[in-house]
Design an enzyme around this catalytic site. Structure first.
Site, PDB file in Angstrom:
ATOM      1  N   GLY A  54       2.503   3.226   0.636  1.00  0.00           N
ATOM      2  CA  GLY A  54       1.294   3.260   0.606  1.00  0.00           C
ATOM      3  C   GLY A  54       0.017   2.918   1.952  1.00  0.00           C
ATOM      4  O   GLY A  54       0.936   1.632   3.180  1.00  0.00           O
ATOM      5  N   ILE A 105      -2.212   0.680   1.645  1.00  0.00           N
ATOM      6  CA  ILE A 105      -2.178  -0.732   2.420  1.00  0.00           C
ATOM      7  C   ILE A 105      -0.391  -1.524   2.246  1.00  0.00           C
ATOM      8  O   ILE A 105      -0.510  -2.702   2.875  1.00  0.00           O
ATOM      9  CB  ILE A 105      -2.829  -1.324   0.832  1.00  0.00           C
ATOM     10  CG1 ILE A 105      -4.397  -0.891   0.677  1.00  0.00           C
ATOM     11  CG2 ILE A 105      -2.564  -2.539   0.290  1.00  0.00           C
ATOM     12  CD1 ILE A 105      -4.868  -1.191  -0.706  1.00  0.00           C
ATOM     13  N   GLY A 146      -2.481   1.893  -5.242  1.00  0.00           N
ATOM     14  CA  GLY A 146      -3.631   2.455  -5.555  1.00  0.00           C
ATOM     15  C   GLY A 146      -4.989   1.810  -6.318  1.00  0.00           C
ATOM     16  O   GLY A 146      -4.758   0.996  -7.037  1.00  0.00           O
ATOM     17  N   ASP A 186     -16.249   5.356  -4.825  1.00  0.00           N
ATOM     18  CA  ASP A 186     -14.256   5.273  -4.666  1.00  0.00           C
ATOM     19  C   ASP A 186     -14.582   5.476  -5.956  1.00  0.00           C
ATOM     20  O   ASP A 186     -13.617   5.509  -6.701  1.00  0.00           O
ATOM     21  CB  ASP A 186     -14.076   3.630  -4.455  1.00  0.00           C
ATOM     22  CG  ASP A 186     -13.622   3.556  -3.200  1.00  0.00           C
ATOM     23  OD1 ASP A 186     -13.876   4.108  -2.128  1.00  0.00           O
ATOM     24  OD2 ASP A 186     -12.778   2.209  -2.854  1.00  0.00           O
ATOM     25  N   HIS A 204      -8.372  12.071  33.714  1.00  0.00           N
ATOM     26  CA  HIS A 204      -6.911  11.484  33.651  1.00  0.00           C
ATOM     27  C   HIS A 204      -7.296   9.985  34.179  1.00  0.00           C
ATOM     28  O   HIS A 204      -8.149   9.944  35.198  1.00  0.00           O
ATOM     29  CB  HIS A 204      -5.945  12.058  34.401  1.00  0.00           C
ATOM     30  CG  HIS A 204      -4.973  12.011  34.592  1.00  0.00           C
ATOM     31  ND1 HIS A 204      -3.699  12.166  33.784  1.00  0.00           N
ATOM     32  CD2 HIS A 204      -4.179  11.220  35.911  1.00  0.00           C
ATOM     33  CE1 HIS A 204      -3.038  11.576  34.292  1.00  0.00           C
ATOM     34  NE2 HIS A 204      -2.987  11.005  36.270  1.00  0.00           N
TER      35      HIS A 204
HETATM   36  P1  NAI Z   1      -1.732   4.446  -2.225  1.00  0.00           P
HETATM   37  O1  NAI Z   1      -2.238   5.274  -2.937  1.00  0.00           O
HETATM   38  O2  NAI Z   1      -2.187   4.729  -0.018  1.00  0.00           O
HETATM   39  O3  NAI Z   1      -0.350   4.912  -1.942  1.00  0.00           O
HETATM   40  C1  NAI Z   1      -0.047   4.297  -3.436  1.00  0.00           C
HETATM   41  C2  NAI Z   1       1.860   4.297  -3.283  1.00  0.00           C
HETATM   42  O4  NAI Z   1       2.367   3.387  -4.549  1.00  0.00           O
HETATM   43  C3  NAI Z   1       1.946   5.652  -3.324  1.00  0.00           C
HETATM   44  O5  NAI Z   1       2.527   5.938  -2.350  1.00  0.00           O
HETATM   45  C4  NAI Z   1       2.866   5.990  -4.704  1.00  0.00           C
HETATM   46  O6  NAI Z   1       3.675   6.651  -4.776  1.00  0.00           O
HETATM   47  C5  NAI Z   1       3.418   4.525  -5.624  1.00  0.00           C
HETATM   48  N1  NAI Z   1       3.350   3.862  -5.918  1.00  0.00           N
HETATM   49  C6  NAI Z   1       2.683   3.944  -7.205  1.00  0.00           C
HETATM   50  N2  NAI Z   1       2.842   3.371  -8.702  1.00  0.00           N
HETATM   51  C7  NAI Z   1       3.818   3.220  -8.195  1.00  0.00           C
HETATM   52  C8  NAI Z   1       4.981   2.779  -8.882  1.00  0.00           C
HETATM   53  N3  NAI Z   1       4.767   2.320 -10.203  1.00  0.00           N
HETATM   54  N4  NAI Z   1       6.088   1.747  -8.114  1.00  0.00           N
HETATM   55  C9  NAI Z   1       6.648   1.978  -6.748  1.00  0.00           C
HETATM   56  N5  NAI Z   1       5.239   3.122  -6.233  1.00  0.00           N
HETATM   57  C10 NAI Z   1       4.475   3.267  -7.228  1.00  0.00           C
HETATM   58  O7  NAI Z   1      -3.138   3.485  -2.344  1.00  0.00           O
HETATM   59  P2  NAI Z   1      -2.561   2.334  -1.638  1.00  0.00           P
HETATM   60  O8  NAI Z   1      -1.968   1.492  -0.911  1.00  0.00           O
HETATM   61  O9  NAI Z   1      -2.688   1.404  -3.000  1.00  0.00           O
HETATM   62  O10 NAI Z   1      -4.722   2.180  -0.806  1.00  0.00           O
HETATM   63  C11 NAI Z   1      -4.969   1.739  -1.880  1.00  0.00           C
HETATM   64  C12 NAI Z   1      -6.284   2.646  -0.881  1.00  0.00           C
HETATM   65  O11 NAI Z   1      -6.936   2.125  -0.670  1.00  0.00           O
HETATM   66  C13 NAI Z   1      -6.211   3.979  -0.622  1.00  0.00           C
HETATM   67  O12 NAI Z   1      -6.940   4.686  -2.073  1.00  0.00           O
HETATM   68  C14 NAI Z   1      -6.804   4.180   0.318  1.00  0.00           C
HETATM   69  O13 NAI Z   1      -7.317   4.826   1.014  1.00  0.00           O
HETATM   70  C15 NAI Z   1      -7.577   2.866  -0.243  1.00  0.00           C
HETATM   71  N6  NAI Z   1      -7.581   2.708   1.532  1.00  0.00           N
HETATM   72  C16 NAI Z   1      -7.032   3.130   3.387  1.00  0.00           C
HETATM   73  C17 NAI Z   1      -7.086   2.210   3.389  1.00  0.00           C
HETATM   74  C18 NAI Z   1      -7.926   3.064   5.253  1.00  0.00           C
HETATM   75  O14 NAI Z   1      -8.155   3.957   5.231  1.00  0.00           O
HETATM   76  N7  NAI Z   1      -6.657   2.020   6.298  1.00  0.00           N
HETATM   77  C19 NAI Z   1      -6.525   0.746   4.254  1.00  0.00           C
HETATM   78  C20 NAI Z   1      -6.188   0.210   2.788  1.00  0.00           C
HETATM   79  C21 NAI Z   1      -6.280   1.295   1.937  1.00  0.00           C
END
Ligand code: NAI
Length: 475
Positions: free
Chosen positions: A192, A194, A281, A322, A454
């Site tokens: 995802g 992160i 997540g 959150d 441009h």
């Molecule tokens: P995420 O929800 O973006 O991604 C989690 C990923 O882990 C998903 O693709 C999911 O399918 C996978 N997953 C879940 N359980 C699993 C398992 N047991 N085995 C393998 N894969 C699995 O969550 P992430 O990256 O942890 O980020 C958390 C939050 O922080 C998000 O809601 C995001 O919006 C926020 N965030 C936002 C940022 C930005 O706006 N640029 C930067 C970093 C975080």
């Protein structure tokens, strides 16, 4: 003797501190309580975003991108670098300094806006006449009474069962941002936001990175044409991304972590790494809030239950960011914080959840607003699509960064823009125009008729709008 406030905000992250400032601007007597401590034990307001999220990750993404450019791309510009080296500890120290500037900035803003700041953990004690009693456990214990309470306590990283975060070998976002040595082999679970951002940082600095993702589609929530383009770029850069995996036992040793997993074909595999980042997540944080003392309702995920206006089940208690439903994004939390402060002051605060932008700060960056092509199909909406590749944009060519495209989706009948999806240079900045356009319910023709400077990357947005009507000028 308890201190009395019109509004008490619990949590000083983007949702909380912004709510506190807005309420103070509207003439309320406001307190904000936050427990985050810096390395010296002092206050570090700003929450996950400032301390272990948005800000420090962007600092490290910038530093590592400079290194990547100097290592691989300066030569294209005729610049030779001899003896290039990298000091990860210094990079992390710079990141810490950037974080501190932001912490101090928030404390300054509290003073400027006459928000009373309390450093410690706030918890509900009881409902009292005309409000709620809140205990602050910090260096000194305080009792506050607020007529209105805004809960903005954020979220924590979700741990994988059997692999608790120790922040030494198994890392959440916190540990991933604090590494001072580049791991030779780095594993990530979850591709995802992160996973991709942290995977990119450490790959650029020399780690061999493997990301294990449970779902079969890469970035399933992203427009799949954009996701495929991004996937191609990340794989070319050297990120190993395994989709449709099942993660099994995780063994944590002193020198490394061993992950048993099954690939999409069902074959058993093992991944041995020096460090493992788990980014699967986040979960809402209500630890120590003592919600039960006042009967504050949580759902089965532990999120505070709110209505569309961020009202909880209790009169005078609101929750934002959150810790409630919706995307876990700093800017969504801020919008909710402002709207709640305005509602408390008798105004009509409003958040448009349809125009909340998303950004992933990889290289190329990914940014979008509105619905994806797959969503429009499943919603049965007739649409027109226009794409424009950065390869055909003069500024992108001059920058030497031509990966990706802008894709615009508009209603087939009314031409109203329904979604814009970008993968490419500065997507995070380009998306702002598209958010504004959607907020004003613009048509693709509106953007096509606007004069864009441009040479600029933004011309690609105009060209994507022209492409909706099949009349690009430069492609
Ligand atoms: P995420 O929800 O973006 O991604 C989690 C990923 O882990 C998903 O693709 C999911 O399918 C996978 N997953 C879940 N359980 C699993 C398992 N047991 N085995 C393998 N894969 C699995 O969550 P992430 O990256 O942890 O980020 C958390 C939050 O922080 C998000 O809601 C995001 O919006 C926020 N965030 C936002 C940022 C930005 O706006 N640029 C930067 C970093 C975080």
């Amino acid at each position: 003797m308890s201190k009395q406030f019109d509004v008490i905000v619990i949590g000083g992250g983007p949702g909380g501190y912004i709510a506190a400032i807005r309420a103070a601007q509207l003439g309320k007597n406001v307190a904000c309580v936050d427990e985050w401590k810096n390395a010296k034990g002092g206050p570090a307001p700003g929450g996950t975003c400032t301390n272990v999220g948005c800000i420090p990750s962007k600092a490290l993404l910038q530093s590592s991108e400079h290194f990547e450019q100097a290592s691989h791309h300066f030569a294209d510009h005729g610049i030779t670098v001899k003896g290039l080296s990298m000091d990860a500890a210094k990079m992390v120290a710079r990141k810490d300094a950037v974080v501190k500037q932001n912490n101090d900035g928030i404390l300054y803003l509290f003073k400027k806006n006459k928000v009373s700041f309390f450093h410690g953990r706030a918890s509900f004690v009881k409902a009292v006449d005309g409000g709620y009693e809140i205990k602050v456990a910090g260096a000194a214990e305080e009792t506050l009474v607020g007529q209105q309470i805004i809960v903005a306590t954020g979220s924590n990283a979700r741990a994988l069962p059997g692999a608790a975060f120790d922040e030494t070998m198994v890392l959440s976002n916190e540990g991933a941002l604090a590494l001072t040595d580049v791991p030779k082999k780095l594993g990530l679970i979850g591709s995802g936001v992160i996973g991709l951002e942290m995977g990119s940082v450490w790959r650029r600095l020399g780690s061999e990175v493997t990301i294990l993702e449970g779902l079969p589609d890469f970035l399933g929530a992203v427009d799949q044409q954009i996701a495929k383009e991004a996937h191609k770029a990340f794989v070319k850069q050297g990120l190993r991304i395994e989709l449709g995996v099942k993660v099994g036992d995780i063994k944590v040793g002193k020198k490394g972590v061993s992950v048993a997993w099954t690939n999409a074909k069902g074959e058993a595999q093992t991944l041995d790494v020096d460090k493992l980042i788990v980014s699967i997540g986040r979960v809402p944080n209500t630890t120590g809030l003592n919600a039960e003392a006042v009967g504050l309702k949580l759902d089965e995920r532990g999120a505070i239950v709110v209505d569309g206006d961020c009202k909880t089940n209790l009169p005078g208690v609101w929750a934002v960011g959150d810790v409630v439903r919706g995307p876990m994004l700093a800017h969504k939390a801020e919008e909710e914080g402002v709207a709640v402060a305005e509602r408390i002051a008798g105004q009509h605060g409003h958040v448009n959840f349809n125009t909340v932008p998303w950004v992933i700060y990889t290289s190329p960056e990914i940014a979008w607003v509105g619905r994806t092509e797959q969503q429009l199909k499943s919603d049965g909406v007739a649409y027109k699509a226009g794409t424009f590749p950065f390869l055909a944009n003069g500024r992108a060519r001059a920058l030497g960064d031509t990966t990706g495209m802008v894709k615009m989706l508009a209603d087939a009948t009314t031409d109203e823009i329904l979604g814009v999806h970008i993968v490419g240079p500065m997507a995070s900045e380009l998306i702002a125009e598209c958010v504004l356009a959607m907020e004003f319910r613009a048509s693709s023709e509106d953007i096509a008729r606007v004069c864009h400077a441009h040479p600029s990357l933004s011309e690609s947005t105009k060209e994507a709008a022209l492409a909706v009507d099949k009349r690009t000028l430069n492609f």
